[in-house]
Design a protein around this motif. Structure first.
Motif, short mmCIF file in Angstrom:
data_model
loop_
_atom_site.label_atom_id
_atom_site.label_comp_id
_atom_site.label_asym_id
_atom_site.label_seq_id
_atom_site.Cartn_x
_atom_site.Cartn_y
_atom_site.Cartn_z
N ILE A 75 36.02 1.49 5.40
CA ILE A 75 34.83 1.26 4.59
C ILE A 75 34.74 -0.24 4.30
O ILE A 75 35.71 -0.83 3.80
CB ILE A 75 34.90 2.03 3.25
CG1 ILE A 75 35.15 3.53 3.48
CG2 ILE A 75 33.64 1.80 2.41
CD1 ILE A 75 34.04 4.28 4.17
N GLY A 76 33.61 -0.85 4.62
CA GLY A 76 33.44 -2.28 4.38
C GLY A 76 33.30 -2.59 2.89
O GLY A 76 32.68 -1.83 2.15
N VAL A 77 33.91 -3.69 2.47
CA VAL A 77 33.73 -4.17 1.09
C VAL A 77 32.89 -5.43 1.19
O VAL A 77 33.26 -6.39 1.86
CB VAL A 77 35.09 -4.48 0.42
CG1 VAL A 77 34.88 -5.13 -0.94
CG2 VAL A 77 35.91 -3.20 0.28
N GLU A 78 31.71 -5.40 0.54
CA GLU A 78 30.80 -6.54 0.65
C GLU A 78 31.26 -7.70 -0.23
O GLU A 78 31.24 -8.85 0.18
CB GLU A 78 29.40 -6.08 0.25
CG GLU A 78 28.34 -7.14 0.45
CD GLU A 78 27.06 -6.81 -0.31
OE1 GLU A 78 26.67 -5.62 -0.32
OE2 GLU A 78 26.48 -7.73 -0.90
N ARG A 79 31.69 -7.38 -1.44
CA ARG A 79 32.06 -8.44 -2.39
C ARG A 79 32.80 -7.87 -3.59
O ARG A 79 32.77 -6.66 -3.84
CB ARG A 79 30.80 -9.16 -2.89
CG ARG A 79 29.85 -8.20 -3.63
CD ARG A 79 28.52 -8.85 -3.90
NE ARG A 79 28.54 -9.56 -5.16
CZ ARG A 79 27.79 -10.63 -5.42
NH1 ARG A 79 26.97 -11.09 -4.49
NH2 ARG A 79 27.85 -11.23 -6.59
N ALA A 108 37.14 9.74 -1.72
CA ALA A 108 38.34 9.16 -1.10
C ALA A 108 38.33 7.64 -1.24
O ALA A 108 39.37 7.02 -1.42
CB ALA A 108 38.42 9.56 0.38
N TYR A 109 37.12 7.05 -1.17
CA TYR A 109 37.00 5.60 -1.33
C TYR A 109 37.39 5.18 -2.76
O TYR A 109 38.17 4.25 -2.96
CB TYR A 109 35.57 5.16 -1.00
CG TYR A 109 35.28 3.71 -1.35
CD1 TYR A 109 35.77 2.67 -0.57
CD2 TYR A 109 34.49 3.40 -2.46
CE1 TYR A 109 35.50 1.35 -0.89
CE2 TYR A 109 34.21 2.09 -2.79
CZ TYR A 109 34.72 1.07 -2.01
OH TYR A 109 34.46 -0.24 -2.34
N VAL A 110 36.87 5.91 -3.75
CA VAL A 110 37.22 5.59 -5.14
C VAL A 110 38.73 5.76 -5.34
O VAL A 110 39.39 4.92 -5.96
CB VAL A 110 36.44 6.48 -6.14
CG1 VAL A 110 36.92 6.25 -7.57
CG2 VAL A 110 34.95 6.21 -6.03
N SER A 111 39.30 6.84 -4.77
CA SER A 111 40.74 7.07 -4.91
C SER A 111 41.53 5.92 -4.31
O SER A 111 42.54 5.48 -4.86
CB SER A 111 41.17 8.35 -4.18
OG SER A 111 40.53 9.45 -4.74
N LYS A 112 41.07 5.43 -3.15
CA LYS A 112 41.81 4.36 -2.49
C LYS A 112 41.74 3.07 -3.31
O LYS A 112 42.75 2.39 -3.53
CB LYS A 112 41.30 4.14 -1.06
CG LYS A 112 42.01 3.06 -0.24
CD LYS A 112 43.53 3.05 -0.35
CE LYS A 112 44.25 4.20 0.34
NZ LYS A 112 44.39 4.13 1.75
#
Lengths: 485, 95
Positions: free
Chosen positions: A126-130, A177-181
């Protein structure tokens, strides 16, 4: 497995991007020296800066800058050596300044990515923009008075990291899953305590739907979700709502919505209808944040082992299945406990089984966290050691573990006191078996006549006579010899 | 750049300032005069010039992470006419 919303006109894909707000674990606020602890009396932790009294000037907290950079590094992001604080202007009762100090055009952290772990064992990037630093607002309480809202400014000015993802998620599970990570990363490096119930971490989810292959649809933003369960419910409801509107020939209004946890629905927040007109401009009270590359490098070198790295190490060094490794590394406390137990017991796979199925099961039932576990990692390791060197059987070990959990006693002491040591002494087992054969001539005859399944009955009787303490392997061997005649 | 009456009404609303209808037009005129004055700066060639953040070159001071302020709700609430039980109070904001 692709997640789709079934509509009357076919399948609809759901597209999500998240903005996570994570409170920096700092003693003082982002721009003032007031405390940040949770649960203080109203307006007890408010400085005149936080209350926006005229003439007060913000001074940035070093620790907040440091933790923002560390978090960016842990997400594999680029660090901006020059970032700028800007004013985001909006009017709300719990925002005394009339603007939030945030970062807009030049955030402290940009472009990175995290890998999420899905339930079927697969992973996705998942890309993180900022990531930018900003002030939290105060808290409005609406249920204390029929015609008034009460305002507590304790949270006003507390430092948040806003972490903005790319629109890369396609199902409620991926969003969770993203929030968990992210939670697992910030907890691992200690930049945020990740406590969703106390509001230290919350997420805004942008949801849109489209037919597979089409352009992105118009999105709605669901604000302030503070549990993974509510987040999944909110996304599902919102996606279905949008599909229904589109299939009936309508169009989606880009708007901010609120999830009503009692009714399980999202609804429009009228108060936010001007929310996108923030008139950002650089805050004239603050100079740019200038960082030294050498300092950033130092922070990068000092980061602890991150959850993904640890997970891979558990797979390669301990031979654990990916799922087990994921479970054990999701929380720093769990992996630390596990590693200490392995050090004490020596069998990584057996220890993983005991930690995941027995210990987690018991802790869950007792509603306890691993740091409160009455069974210390050394003690669990000791138990595993006793199983491994055949002092006790796996079956007896479960009873010993129950005792350890309720009394906190050491495994060895319990085994000693209760006389649970496995009998591996062949003489003692032979005596039991000789007795058994002498007293059950009928069964012996049947077995010798070809009914070999009866061996199970003999094993059972021998175990019973030894009160479960005989070593099953030894019992089997001796029984077979003696019954063969 | 020039502001019309509707833009002025919108800015006033965002700032929660009530401006009577008949004052919108004159206000737009005044604001346009100010903007026109400032726009003279556009005549200066600023290609390749970084935005100036301060008249003197210096780095921003950063505070240590220690609690050194707060703990005086009475002072914080001193100017509030309707404080109650340690809270500020405002007309109910319904979501």
């Amino acid at each position: 497995m692709t997640y789709m919303i079934k509509g009357n006109t076919g399948d609809w894909e759901v597209v999500m991007g998240l903005e996570i707000h994570a409170q920096v674990s700092s003693n003082a606020k982002l721009f003032s020296g007031a405390a940040t602890t949770f649960g203080a009396d109203p307006n007890e932790q408010v400085s005149l800066v936080d209350a926006a009294m005229p003439g007060m000037l913000p001074v940035v907290n070093k620790e907040c800058v440091r933790q923002g950079v560390r978090t960016g590094l842990a997400m594999g992001c680029e660090i901006n050596l020059k970032s700028v604080f800007a004013r985001k202007n909006y009017f709300y009762a719990d925002l005394p300044q009339g603007y939030q100090i945030s970062q807009f055009e030049e955030p402290i952290v940009k472009r990175g990515k995290v890998t999420i772990d899905l339930e079927d064992g697969s992973t996705k990037e998942i890309g993180v923009e900022r990531l930018h630093l900003e002030q939290d607002a105060g808290k409005s309480i609406h249920d204390q008075h029929p015609t008034q809202s009460y305002i507590d400014l304790n949270r006003s000015g507390v430092c948040l990291m806003e972490i903005v993802s790319d629109p890369d998620m396609r199902s409620p599970e991926e969003a969770a899953a993203y929030v968990s990570k992210i939670r697992s990363i910030v907890r691992c490096i200690g930049s945020c305590d990740g406590n969703m119930a106390e509001g230290s971490m919350r997420a805004d989810v942008n949801v849109s739907v489209r037919k597979p292959g089409d352009e992105y649809g118009t999105r709605c933003e669901i604000k302030n979700l503070n549990s993974l369960r509510f987040m999944k419910q909110a996304i599902e409801f919102e996606a279905k709502r949008q599909v229904q509107i589109l299939e009936e020939g309508g169009s989606i209004d880009q708007e901010t919505r609120l999830f009503d946890t009692a009714k399980g629905i999202t609804r429009s927040m009228r108060s936010k209808e001007d929310a996108h007109d923030y008139r950002y401009f650089p805050d004239p009270d603050l100079l740019p944040v200038i960082l030294e590359q050498a300092w950033v490098d130092e922070l990068a070198a000092d980061l602890p082992e991150l959850p993904d790295v640890k997970k891979n190490r558990f797979i390669s060094d301990f031979g654990l299945p990916a799922y087990d490794a994921g479970v054990l590394t999701a929380e720093t406390e769990n992996s630390a406990y596990y590693e200490q137990a392995v050090d004490a017991g020596g069998d990584p796979k057996l220890t993983a089984n005991w930690v995941i199925s027995e210990l987690f099961g018991r802790l869950n039932k007792a509603d306890m966290s691993i740091t409160d576990s009455p069974v210390t990692p050394e003690n669990l390791g000791q138990l595993v050691g006793l199983i491994k060197d055949d002092t006790i059987s796996g079956k007896i070990a479960k009873d010993v573990f129950d005792d350890m959990f309720s009394t906190g006693k050491m495994a060895k002491d319990i085994v000693e006191e209760k006389g649970l040591k496995q009998i591996t002494d062949t003489g003692a087992i032979e005596a039991i078996i000789d007795d058994l054969i002498a007293n059950n001539p009928g069964q012996v005859e049947q077995y010798r006549g070809g009914n070999e399944k009866l061996i199970g009955w003999f094993v059972g009787q021998t175990m019973k006579a030894s009160q479960g303490k005989a070593n099953p392997g030894v019992v089997n061997k001796i029984l077979k010899e003696k019954l063969a005649g | 750049m020039s502001l019309d009456k509707n833009t002025v009404a919108k800015i006033a609303k965002l700032a929660r300032i009530r401006v009577p209808e008949e004052e919108l037009e004159p206000l737009a005129g005044e604001l346009n005069t100010i903007i026109g004055f400032v726009e003279q700066l556009g005549e200066v060639d600023t290609d390749g010039v970084e935005p100036m953040t301060s008249a003197i070159e210096h780095e921003m001071f950063q505070r240590d992470d220690v609690v050194s302020d707060g703990g005086y709700p009475d002072r914080v609430l001193a100017n509030s006419e309707h404080a109650n039980m340690g809270f500020f109070t405002v007309p109910k904001v319904v979501e």
